[in-house]
Design a protein around this motif. Sequence first.
Motif: not given
Length: 96
Positions: A5-15, A22-25, A63-73
């Motif tokens: 799981v990878t993410y890029d969250v825009n942190t230019e604002t307090a929100a 929250k995503v990291a948690k 403004t944000d993005s999520l990526r999921f890479y499925y590597l299997g068993n």
Amino acid sequence: MLVLVTYDVNTETAAGRARLRKVAKQCVNYGRRVQNSVFECILDNAQCVMLKAILAEIIDEKTDSLRFYYLGNKYQTKVDHIGVDRGTPADQTLIL
């Protein structure tokens, strides 16, 4: 299965900074951090669907993005690592 799981969250604002925390948690609840915005998670299908739904509710899709890479068993043959390894591998038992 191993899901990266990878993410890029825009942190230019307090929100945005709050969304990032929250995503990291949530990702910590499902796997281990291997880089700042990258988590390795050992999940079954139901857990994967749940994590995607939780993270989709948190992010701002404009403004944000999520990526999921499925590597299997059989992910052991698909992952090469060089350098310092962070923490316990996601598939090993952790005894507290």
